[in-house]
Design a protein around this motif. Structure first.
Motif, short mmCIF file in Angstrom:
data_model
loop_
_atom_site.label_atom_id
_atom_site.label_comp_id
_atom_site.label_asym_id
_atom_site.label_seq_id
_atom_site.Cartn_x
_atom_site.Cartn_y
_atom_site.Cartn_z
N TYR A 37 24.61 109.14 10.50
CA TYR A 37 24.22 107.75 10.36
C TYR A 37 25.31 106.82 10.93
O TYR A 37 26.50 107.14 10.92
CB TYR A 37 24.02 107.38 8.89
N SER A 38 24.88 105.68 11.38
CA SER A 38 25.77 104.57 11.71
C SER A 38 25.60 103.50 10.64
O SER A 38 24.47 103.07 10.36
CB SER A 38 25.43 103.99 13.09
N TYR A 39 26.71 103.08 10.00
CA TYR A 39 26.66 102.08 8.94
C TYR A 39 27.39 100.83 9.43
O TYR A 39 28.60 100.86 9.63
CB TYR A 39 27.35 102.58 7.67
N ARG A 40 26.64 99.75 9.58
CA ARG A 40 27.28 98.52 10.08
C ARG A 40 27.08 97.38 9.08
O ARG A 40 25.96 97.14 8.62
CB ARG A 40 26.71 98.11 11.43
N LEU A 41 28.17 96.68 8.81
CA LEU A 41 28.14 95.55 7.88
C LEU A 41 28.80 94.35 8.54
O LEU A 41 29.90 94.46 9.10
CB LEU A 41 28.89 95.89 6.59
N GLY B 221 27.09 82.11 1.78
CA GLY B 221 27.63 83.39 2.22
C GLY B 221 26.51 84.17 2.90
O GLY B 221 25.33 84.01 2.56
N TRP B 222 26.87 85.00 3.87
CA TRP B 222 25.85 85.75 4.60
C TRP B 222 26.35 87.16 4.83
O TRP B 222 27.46 87.36 5.30
CB TRP B 222 25.55 85.08 5.94
N MET B 223 25.52 88.13 4.44
CA MET B 223 25.85 89.53 4.67
C MET B 223 24.67 90.20 5.34
O MET B 223 23.52 90.02 4.93
CB MET B 223 26.15 90.23 3.35
N GLU B 224 24.95 90.97 6.38
CA GLU B 224 23.91 91.66 7.13
C GLU B 224 24.31 93.12 7.28
O GLU B 224 25.41 93.41 7.77
CB GLU B 224 23.74 91.00 8.50
N ALA B 225 23.45 94.04 6.84
CA ALA B 225 23.77 95.47 6.87
C ALA B 225 22.67 96.24 7.59
O ALA B 225 21.48 95.93 7.42
CB ALA B 225 23.94 96.00 5.45
N VAL B 226 23.08 97.23 8.38
CA VAL B 226 22.13 98.09 9.10
C VAL B 226 22.59 99.53 8.97
O VAL B 226 23.75 99.85 9.27
CB VAL B 226 22.04 97.71 10.59
N SER C 82 19.60 91.72 4.78
CA SER C 82 20.55 90.60 4.81
C SER C 82 20.49 89.90 3.46
O SER C 82 19.43 89.84 2.82
CB SER C 82 20.22 89.62 5.94
N VAL C 83 21.64 89.40 3.03
CA VAL C 83 21.74 88.73 1.73
C VAL C 83 22.38 87.36 1.94
O VAL C 83 23.49 87.26 2.47
CB VAL C 83 22.59 89.55 0.74
N GLY D 140 20.43 91.91 -5.53
CA GLY D 140 20.09 90.65 -6.19
C GLY D 140 21.23 90.13 -7.05
O GLY D 140 21.35 88.94 -7.30
N MET D 141 22.11 91.03 -7.51
CA MET D 141 23.21 90.64 -8.39
C MET D 141 24.57 90.81 -7.72
O MET D 141 25.54 90.21 -8.15
CB MET D 141 23.18 91.48 -9.67
N VAL D 142 24.67 91.67 -6.70
CA VAL D 142 25.96 91.94 -6.06
C VAL D 142 25.80 91.72 -4.56
O VAL D 142 24.82 92.18 -3.97
CB VAL D 142 26.40 93.40 -6.32
N VAL D 143 26.76 91.03 -3.93
CA VAL D 143 26.63 90.74 -2.52
C VAL D 143 27.78 91.32 -1.70
O VAL D 143 27.89 91.08 -0.52
CB VAL D 143 26.59 89.21 -2.26
N SER D 144 28.65 92.09 -2.28
CA SER D 144 29.72 92.70 -1.51
C SER D 144 29.92 94.12 -2.01
O SER D 144 29.66 94.43 -3.16
CB SER D 144 31.03 91.90 -1.67
N PRO D 145 30.38 95.03 -1.16
CA PRO D 145 30.55 96.41 -1.55
C PRO D 145 31.59 96.57 -2.66
O PRO D 145 32.51 95.79 -2.73
CB PRO D 145 31.00 97.10 -0.28
#
Length: 491
Positions: A354-358, A367-372, A391-392, A486-491
């Motif tokens: 897998y490729s994990y991109r954040l 704040g904006w988070m986009e993960a693929v 995306s969050v 919905g409750m957490v926006v960062s790893p």
């Protein structure tokens, strides 16, 4: 107090210590702010500094004996910043002023600045009608430049506003967007104040001149200083934010690009002045300066592009969590970022390859988070491996929540319309039951010809989640999405 050249001299006090004889200051005054400039120069003379040379912002003073001087700002409409020396008409005007005690301190284009050592000197110009007419005839180049700059600022501001309006949460989280938007807003405010202020003054000044009164224009010096200080402060915050967010070399590249444009401006300025000292004619100086400017800008842009490509190839602009791989003769990039939610957590399966991109941005507004998470093309099971992206948006200002949600809801419909998707094949979000998602609102993307799609928009308290699955999601997986995104926006 007089030097052999006719100017004022300074006493070093006989102490033998080295005394600074020149001083450069940044002064922010409108071209037509006569009284503001005159008051400023009078205060500087009382502190022992006399204006010697000036440009748009950079003014050079030389040391004198502190003394009370009277200054007068006048305009000569036939002058140009490209003139090698004063014209015959200007020289005649200077001689006339000298007979009445007015000595030229400095000049730049149409603006001429004189000073007088007498207590109550005879004014250089006494006819209000002539004074207003002279200023109005001198306004051309300055106001044309301001109007052109205002048009550019409005155009860029309009494009930026359209982009922000379509991607509210994402763009408001981007420090580059906020910085550029703030800069263009300041430029619009400064140009509008200067242009409208001049025309309002001119309308009143013409009427006052007919009554034998010269109407001075109110200074907007502090407004200009405040706006420019705010721009510089926002630039500092922007650069600090860049250093904190990613590889320092990215911020260094941007700093070098900005410095490059200042360097081009400095080279053009020095070249123009060198041509003036060599007595090159106005037309030739203008033509050479324009050609040099074009050549340097093209060289700078080309050099920056080549430099960025080279730095990226060396891996200097990456954060170290990416690698390149070859597949069917092409080069692709795979990432190894840590995601807050993965396929493995949702489905309880393990795959290799897998490729994990954040990607994330954050400002004081949103704040904006986009993960693929997607399979590498060279993975053994790439065709069977599930795909996940989301995306969050974190909305920190409640008043922006509806704007962010509505922009995300209409984005899919706008995209299909923009690319020319015909009727019957378009996509748009439709409301669904939010309870399984533990959300306040929930929407699912529907396609006119193919029904429900695997993309959902979920609204939580202060957060909006847009997520795509390439499988049919279960209620248990919906609850996992709610708890992790919905409750957490960062790893």
């Amino acid at each position: 107090d007089l030097c052999p050249s006719g100017g004022l001299s300074a006493d070093d006090g006989g102490g033998g210590a080295e005394v600074k004889e020149r001083m450069r200051r940044f002064e922010f005054y409108s071209f037509f702010d006569q009284k503001g400039i005159e008051k400023r120069l009078s205060r500087m003379a009382e502190r022992g500094w006399l204006l010697e040379k000036f440009g748009s912002w950079s003014w050079i003073y030389r040391r004198i004996v502190p003394k009370k001087l009277t200054f007068c700002v006048t305009y000569y409409s036939g002058a140009s910043v490209f003139d090698p020396e004063p014209s015959e008409g200007q020289s005649t005007f200077y001689d006339f002023c000298e007979h009445t005690g007015w000595e030229i301190a400095a000049s730049s284009a149409q603006m001429q600045i004189f000073y007088n050592q007498r207590e109550n000197p005879v004014p250089i110009e006494t006819d209000p009608v002539v004074m207003v007419d002279t200023i109005h005839r001198s306004k051309g180049n300055v106001l044309r430049s301001s109007i052109a700059l205002l048009a550019v600022a409005l155009l860029n501001g309009g494009v930026l506003w359209g982009d922000v309006n379509s991607h509210v949460a994402e763009r408001l989280a981007d420090s580059a967007t906020l910085f550029s938007g703030f800069c263009w807003l300041c430029v619009i405010a400064l140009c509008t104040a200067d242009i409208s202020g001049y025309y309002l003054w001119h309308r009143r000044a013409v009427k006052a001149a007919e009554q034998g009164v010269f109407l001075t224009r109110r200074s907007n010096h502090w407004f200009q200083c405040l706006a420019l200080t705010a721009v510089l402060a926002s630039m500092v915050f922007y650069m600090v934010d860049l250093f904190q967010e990613g590889p320092p070399l990215r911020a260094a590249v941007l700093a070098i690009m900005i410095l490059g444009y200042f360097l081009v401006a400095a080279i053009v300025h020095l070249a123009r002045n060198a041509l003036k000292r060599r007595k090159v004619s106005r037309g030739a100086n203008l033509g050479i300066t324009l050609i040099l400017s074009f050549f340097l800008v093209v060289l700078l842009i080309g050099g920056e592009a080549a430099g960025i490509r080279w730095a990226a190839k060396q891996g200097w602009l990456s954060d170290g969590r990416e690698e390149s791989y070859e597949y069917n003769g092409y080069t692709f990039t795979a990432y190894s970022d840590t995601l807050p939610l993965t396929v493995e957590e949702l489905l309880g399966v393990e795959y290799e390859g897998y490729s994990y991109r954040l990607r994330s941005e954050e400002s004081f507004l949103t704040g904006w988070m986009e993960a693929v998470q997607k399979p590498r093309l060279d993975a053994a099971d790439s065709r069977e491996m599930p795909y996940l992206s989301y995306s969050v948006a974190t909305v920190k200002v409640p008043a922006l929540y509806d704007l962010c949600r509505d922009a995300m809801l209409r984005e899919r419909d706008e995209v299909t319309r923009d690319v020319g998707v015909p009727e019957g094949y378009r996509e748009q979000y439709q409301a669904i039951d939010p309870a399984p998602w533990q959300a306040k609102e929930a929407y699912r993307l529907m396609r006119e010809d193919d029904g429900p799609q695997g993309r959902y928009l979920l609204c939580y308290e202060g957060r909006i989640v847009e997520i795509y699955f390439d499988w049919e999601v279960s209620e248990g997986e919906m609850r996992t999405v709610a708890s992790r995104l919905g409750m957490v926006v960062s790893p």
